[in-house]
Design an enzyme around this catalytic site. Structure first.
Site, PDB file in Angstrom:
ATOM      1  N   ASN A  13     -15.249 -54.062 -18.387  1.00  0.00           N
ATOM      2  CA  ASN A  13     -14.633 -55.320 -18.880  1.00  0.00           C
ATOM      3  C   ASN A  13     -14.134 -55.995 -17.605  1.00  0.00           C
ATOM      4  O   ASN A  13     -13.271 -55.437 -16.922  1.00  0.00           O
ATOM      5  CB  ASN A  13     -13.500 -54.951 -19.825  1.00  0.00           C
ATOM      6  N   ASN A  64      -9.513 -66.284 -21.529  1.00  0.00           N
ATOM      7  CA  ASN A  64     -10.834 -65.773 -21.904  1.00  0.00           C
ATOM      8  C   ASN A  64     -11.914 -66.621 -21.233  1.00  0.00           C
ATOM      9  O   ASN A  64     -11.657 -67.748 -20.800  1.00  0.00           O
ATOM     10  CB  ASN A  64     -11.015 -65.845 -23.432  1.00  0.00           C
ATOM     11  N   CYS A  73      -4.053 -58.611 -22.547  1.00  0.00           N
ATOM     12  CA  CYS A  73      -5.335 -58.031 -22.113  1.00  0.00           C
ATOM     13  C   CYS A  73      -5.022 -56.669 -21.511  1.00  0.00           C
ATOM     14  O   CYS A  73      -4.401 -56.590 -20.443  1.00  0.00           O
ATOM     15  CB  CYS A  73      -6.027 -58.926 -21.087  1.00  0.00           C
ATOM     16  N   ASN A  75      -7.094 -53.954 -20.480  1.00  0.00           N
ATOM     17  CA  ASN A  75      -7.828 -53.552 -19.269  1.00  0.00           C
ATOM     18  C   ASN A  75      -7.361 -54.388 -18.075  1.00  0.00           C
ATOM     19  O   ASN A  75      -7.217 -53.870 -16.956  1.00  0.00           O
ATOM     20  CB  ASN A  75      -9.337 -53.740 -19.462  1.00  0.00           C
ATOM     21  N   ASN A 151      -2.202 -59.606 -29.334  1.00  0.00           N
ATOM     22  CA  ASN A 151      -3.338 -60.439 -29.721  1.00  0.00           C
ATOM     23  C   ASN A 151      -3.905 -59.888 -31.029  1.00  0.00           C
ATOM     24  O   ASN A 151      -3.698 -58.738 -31.368  1.00  0.00           O
ATOM     25  CB  ASN A 151      -4.394 -60.480 -28.606  1.00  0.00           C
ATOM     26  N   HIS A 153      -6.298 -58.339 -33.915  1.00  0.00           N
ATOM     27  CA  HIS A 153      -7.458 -57.448 -34.041  1.00  0.00           C
ATOM     28  C   HIS A 153      -7.712 -57.136 -35.512  1.00  0.00           C
ATOM     29  O   HIS A 153      -6.763 -56.944 -36.281  1.00  0.00           O
ATOM     30  CB  HIS A 153      -7.211 -56.122 -33.303  1.00  0.00           C
ATOM     31  N   ASN A 184     -10.100 -60.586 -32.571  1.00  0.00           N
ATOM     32  CA  ASN A 184     -10.958 -59.635 -31.862  1.00  0.00           C
ATOM     33  C   ASN A 184     -11.474 -58.651 -32.902  1.00  0.00           C
ATOM     34  O   ASN A 184     -10.683 -58.151 -33.721  1.00  0.00           O
ATOM     35  CB  ASN A 184     -10.140 -58.895 -30.792  1.00  0.00           C
ATOM     36  N   GLU A 202     -15.116 -59.470 -28.648  1.00  0.00           N
ATOM     37  CA  GLU A 202     -13.837 -60.055 -28.250  1.00  0.00           C
ATOM     38  C   GLU A 202     -13.748 -61.551 -28.548  1.00  0.00           C
ATOM     39  O   GLU A 202     -14.692 -62.307 -28.264  1.00  0.00           O
ATOM     40  CB  GLU A 202     -13.589 -59.844 -26.753  1.00  0.00           C
ATOM     41  N   CYS A 211     -12.454 -52.874 -24.238  1.00  0.00           N
ATOM     42  CA  CYS A 211     -11.348 -53.763 -24.616  1.00  0.00           C
ATOM     43  C   CYS A 211     -10.100 -52.887 -24.751  1.00  0.00           C
ATOM     44  O   CYS A 211     -10.048 -52.024 -25.635  1.00  0.00           O
ATOM     45  CB  CYS A 211     -11.664 -54.466 -25.936  1.00  0.00           C
ATOM     46  N   GLY A 214      -8.077 -53.638 -27.761  1.00  0.00           N
ATOM     47  CA  GLY A 214      -8.930 -53.215 -28.881  1.00  0.00           C
ATOM     48  C   GLY A 214      -8.866 -51.716 -29.090  1.00  0.00           C
ATOM     49  O   GLY A 214      -8.824 -51.234 -30.230  1.00  0.00           O
TER      50      GLY A 214
HETATM   51  N1  LIG Z   1     -10.296 -61.293 -25.944  1.00  0.00           N
HETATM   52  C1  LIG Z   1      -8.875 -60.967 -26.052  1.00  0.00           C
HETATM   53  C2  LIG Z   1      -8.231 -60.982 -24.645  1.00  0.00           C
HETATM   54  C3  LIG Z   1      -8.787 -59.881 -23.739  1.00  0.00           C
HETATM   55  C4  LIG Z   1      -8.578 -58.521 -24.334  1.00  0.00           C
HETATM   56  C5  LIG Z   1      -9.373 -57.391 -23.715  1.00  0.00           C
HETATM   57  N2  LIG Z   1     -10.253 -57.719 -22.635  1.00  0.00           N
HETATM   58  C6  LIG Z   1      -8.466 -56.221 -23.386  1.00  0.00           C
HETATM   59  O1  LIG Z   1      -8.774 -55.437 -22.469  1.00  0.00           O
HETATM   60  O2  LIG Z   1      -7.446 -56.055 -24.113  1.00  0.00           O
HETATM   61  C7  LIG Z   1      -8.171 -62.002 -26.929  1.00  0.00           C
HETATM   62  O3  LIG Z   1      -8.658 -63.128 -27.023  1.00  0.00           O
HETATM   63  O4  LIG Z   1      -7.133 -61.645 -27.493  1.00  0.00           O
END
Ligand SMILES: N[C@H](CCC[C@H](N)C(=O)O)C(=O)O
Length: 267
Positions: A13, A64, A73, A75, A151, A153, A184, A202, A211, A214
């Site tokens: 990622n 993003n 985020c 990672n 965020n 999910h 997500n 994502e 993710c 995630g």
């Molecule tokens: N796409 C996610 C942000 C990046 C999350 C992902 N790259 C991680 O490692 O948590 C969102 O719009 O909430």
């Protein structure tokens, strides 16, 4: 003007990181999209700007690839922790979703990602429903668990992950009006009481190699459904993360953070 950046990734990622701790620097959505473009730009799933913080070591602004600014985020937080941690005991990162703290070393980081939010308005959803088994479905994906890790999910559990057309169903679910802030989309297969396989479509970036939030959301969802124990290894296409939903309600995420290269780009 040429702007230095660091290219990093967490299990594939990948990210472009700008350091604006010593100067005023901001990006438009168009500039984010240009940098993230894998054909004409540097190419990345997300883009971060490190800014000063009066309550942590750094403020991590998160975008993003589609140019949207988001609050979390996982990672990426490990990558920022590695950059600012330089071997110190604890690192504190401020984000729009709150404070992340933990330890970083030359290979990665172990971060407290805070407590998940589980109420329908906290995911958020457009109307009330049970987030433990949401009575909705899209093709072969149905009855997800809703989890917010800073965020949104939606986590679906399936018998055979490889049978799921995630690139087809992902965008449909991501943009469904049920999710006012989009979502997500995690698709998980439980391998054992301490192991899960996961793929994530994502929000704002599409199918990624891994993710972090995630993986946290999938582990919380699996524990809520009593499918796994508190400590779970989450196997993503790019590699594995260790997740623990602790007794205190916080989620601990441990995994690698790699520097790929440094460069400059005209903005
Ligand atoms: N796409 C996610 C942000 C990046 C999350 C992902 N790259 C991680 O490692 O948590 C969102 O719009 O909430």
């Amino acid at each position: 003007m040429a702007r230095p950046f660091i290219k990093m990734h967490g299990l594939g990622n990948d990210f472009v990181v700008f350091d604006a701790r010593d100067d005023e620097f901001s990006l438009s959505a168009d500039q984010v999209r240009a940098v993230a473009d894998r054909r004409t730009g540097v190419g990345c799933d997300q883009l971060f700007v490190m800014e000063p913080s009066d309550k942590a070591d750094v403020f991590m602004r998160i975008y993003n690839a589609d140019g949207s600014e988001v609050a979390a985020c996982g990672n990426g937080a490990r990558c920022i922790a590695r950059l600012v941690g330089d071997g110190r005991e604890t690192v504190r990162i401020e984000t729009l979703a709150g404070l992340i703290e933990g330890r970083a070393d030359g290979a990665g980081a172990a971060l407290d990602m805070g407590a998940p939010k589980l109420g329908w308005q906290e995911i958020p959803l457009a109307y009330a429903m049970d987030t433990l088994e949401m009575p909705v479905g899209w093709g072969m994906l149905e009855r997800p668990v809703g989890v917010n890790m800073g965020n949104p999910h939606a986590v679906f559990f399936v018998e055979r992950l490889d049978d799921v057309p995630i690139t087809e169903l992902g965008p449909e679910i991501e943009t469904d009006p049920l999710f006012p802030e989009k979502v997500n989309v995690g698709v998980a297969e439980v391998l054992a009481p301490d192991a899960v396989r996961l793929k994530v479509w994502e929000r704002g970036a599409g199918l990624t190699q891994a993710c972090g939030t995630g993986a946290c959301a999938a582990a919380v969802a699996a524990m809520r459904r009593k499918l796994t124990e508190r400590k779970v290894t989450v196997h993503l296409p790019g590699g594995a993360l260790e997740i623990e939903w602790r007794e205190d309600g916080h989620v601990l995420m441990t995994g690698p953070a790699e520097i790929s290269f440094t460069g400059q780009i005209d903005l």
